[in-house]
Design an enzyme around this catalytic site. Structure first.
Site, PDB file in Angstrom:
ATOM      1  N   CYS A  25      40.215   1.496  -1.390  1.00 44.86           N
ATOM      2  CA  CYS A  25      39.788   2.740  -2.025  1.00 44.86           C
ATOM      3  C   CYS A  25      40.763   3.141  -3.132  1.00 44.86           C
ATOM      4  O   CYS A  25      41.964   2.857  -3.075  1.00 44.86           O
ATOM      5  CB  CYS A  25      39.651   3.852  -0.992  1.00 44.86           C
ATOM      6  N   GLY A  57      10.248   4.846  22.826  1.00 48.04           N
ATOM      7  CA  GLY A  57       9.326   3.814  23.343  1.00 48.04           C
ATOM      8  C   GLY A  57       8.457   3.273  22.220  1.00 48.04           C
ATOM      9  O   GLY A  57       8.829   3.279  21.041  1.00 48.04           O
ATOM     10  N   ASP A  72      11.744   8.505  31.760  1.00 49.64           N
ATOM     11  CA  ASP A  72      12.868   7.741  32.298  1.00 49.64           C
ATOM     12  C   ASP A  72      14.158   8.533  32.458  1.00 49.64           C
ATOM     13  O   ASP A  72      15.083   8.054  33.126  1.00 49.64           O
ATOM     14  CB  ASP A  72      13.167   6.539  31.391  1.00 49.64           C
ATOM     15  N   LEU A  77      21.505   6.542  28.316  1.00 46.24           N
ATOM     16  CA  LEU A  77      21.825   5.979  26.994  1.00 46.24           C
ATOM     17  C   LEU A  77      23.332   5.881  26.759  1.00 46.24           C
ATOM     18  O   LEU A  77      23.797   5.961  25.627  1.00 46.24           O
ATOM     19  CB  LEU A  77      21.171   6.794  25.867  1.00 46.24           C
ATOM     20  N   GLU A 105      43.719  -0.938   5.725  1.00 49.54           N
ATOM     21  CA  GLU A 105      44.868  -1.386   4.958  1.00 49.54           C
ATOM     22  C   GLU A 105      46.148  -0.668   5.384  1.00 49.54           C
ATOM     23  O   GLU A 105      47.230  -1.270   5.426  1.00 49.54           O
ATOM     24  CB  GLU A 105      44.632  -1.155   3.462  1.00 49.54           C
ATOM     25  N   CYS A 139      44.289   3.496  -0.824  1.00 47.67           N
ATOM     26  CA  CYS A 139      44.786   2.203  -0.358  1.00 47.67           C
ATOM     27  C   CYS A 139      45.188   1.294  -1.518  1.00 47.67           C
ATOM     28  O   CYS A 139      46.106   0.476  -1.374  1.00 47.67           O
ATOM     29  CB  CYS A 139      43.728   1.519   0.503  1.00 47.67           C
TER      30      CYS A 139
END
Length: 338
Positions: free
Chosen positions: A69, A271, A195, A199, A46, A79
């Site tokens: 808020c 996994g 692996d 990420l 806002e 806000c």
């Protein structure tokens, strides 16, 4: 409201533990202000939209995905008070704010100031856009998405463990977009050791949105760089900027420990043991299944034991939200029916 919800998604994965809100201000059929919650949770949507609109906000209609808020913060005014001062004719909110510091007080304050208020517009779409914050408010933990890339016969790797690549480039790019929308990403020890995954987000222009990385393991993981942390002196629901972007890995010992993480959206990528553990604990809210048009036969299954006592227990748990092609692969998106 659909445009405001689209704006809200721009902040997803960057505002935790604050909500990722979108706001649009329209006057006489013309957009005069727009905003979304900024990284770290401030400024609010806002505030951004009102600053852009300026005096044109008076008499306008404000579309916001979450109730403004009502609580004061050292980091900025409420806000609801800013909107009251701006004097729009109407505020349209998709959802009420479940935060007990607001919880209806924001909309009540607007009504008391003579501003017309409408609630519930495109509420379901707004819930999905802000699922992380809402899940944390309702369940005390992040919203969890489980991603699986698998063959038609439900395998995630050959017997040898080879899994690069089951899916094609379009599906992998979509997976990187999902990473960019998450605060944090988690894998198990087996995936970490086999692996050495990065990420990170490898989409041009979104590299800085790589999520914080977690390892599910009872053994600690040595950090590869500085570990970001939350500012202990912060009194607002805001993540310190240092909380994001560190190069270190952090460890949690069991799935339920995600409740201690001040993040909204958690993505799990592997996994099979880790995926099964979160499903068995009923901690998965959303499934992303990327299916490649291949058959592997004997290989590593996508899942192990997830704690079902009978076949009847498997039915009615998941709702299909989306299904479409990504190149030669198909993505299916499910949400947990709770």
């Amino acid at each position: 409201m659909a445009a405001a919800i689209a704006l809200a998604t721009r902040g997803r994965g960057r505002t935790a533990p604050n909500p990722n809100v979108g706001c649009l201000i329209v006057r006489q059929g013309r957009v005069v202000g727009r905003g979304w919650t900024q990284p770290g949770g401030r400024p609010h949507a806002e505030v951004m939209a009102l600053e852009q609109a300026g005096a044109a906000a008076e008499g306008a209609t404000v579309y916001v995905t979450l109730e403004p808020c009502a609580h004061q913060s050292p980091r900025g005014p409420a806000c609801a008070d800013l909107l009251t001062a701006a004097r729009p004719a109407r505020v349209v909110a998709a959802l009420a704010d479940p935060d007990p510091r607001t919880a209806g007080r924001g909309l009540a304050r607007l009504r008391a100031a003579g501003i017309a208020v409408t609630e519930g517009v495109q509420a379901e779409a707004a819930r999905r856009a802000m699922a992380g914050f809402l899940t944390r408010q309702a369940l005390g933990r992040p919203h969890v998405t489980l991603k699986l890339g698998l063959s038609l016969d439900g395998r995630i790797a050959l017997p040898s463990g080879e899994s690069r690549w089951i899916t094609g480039p379009e599906a992998r790019a979509h997976g990187h977009l999902e990473r960019a929308r998450a605060d944090a990403i988690l894998v198990g020890r087996g995936t970490f050791e086999a692996d050495a995954p990065r990420l990170d987000v490898r989409l041009e222009g979104l590299e800085e949105r790589s999520p914080r990385r977690f390892l599910l393991s009872r053994r600690p993981c040595a950090s590869r760089g500085p570990t970001p942390h939350r500012d202990p002196d912060s009194t607002d629901q805001e993540m310190d900027p240092r909380f994001r972007g560190g190069d270190g890995w952090e460890t949690i010992s069991h799935p339920a420990a995600i409740a201690t993480l001040p993040v909204n959206d958690l993505l799990i990528e592997g996994g099979a043991a880790t995926a099964s553990a979160f499903l068995a604990a009923d901690l998965v809210d959303r499934l992303l299944l990327y299916r490649a048009p291949i058959l592997i036969g004997e290989g590593r299954a996508a899942l192990g034991d997830i704690g079902l006592a009978s076949l009847a227990d498997a039915h009615g748990r998941w709702r299909l939200l989306d299904s479409r092609m990504l190149g030669s692969d198909r993505i299916e998106v499910y949400e947990r029916a709770r």
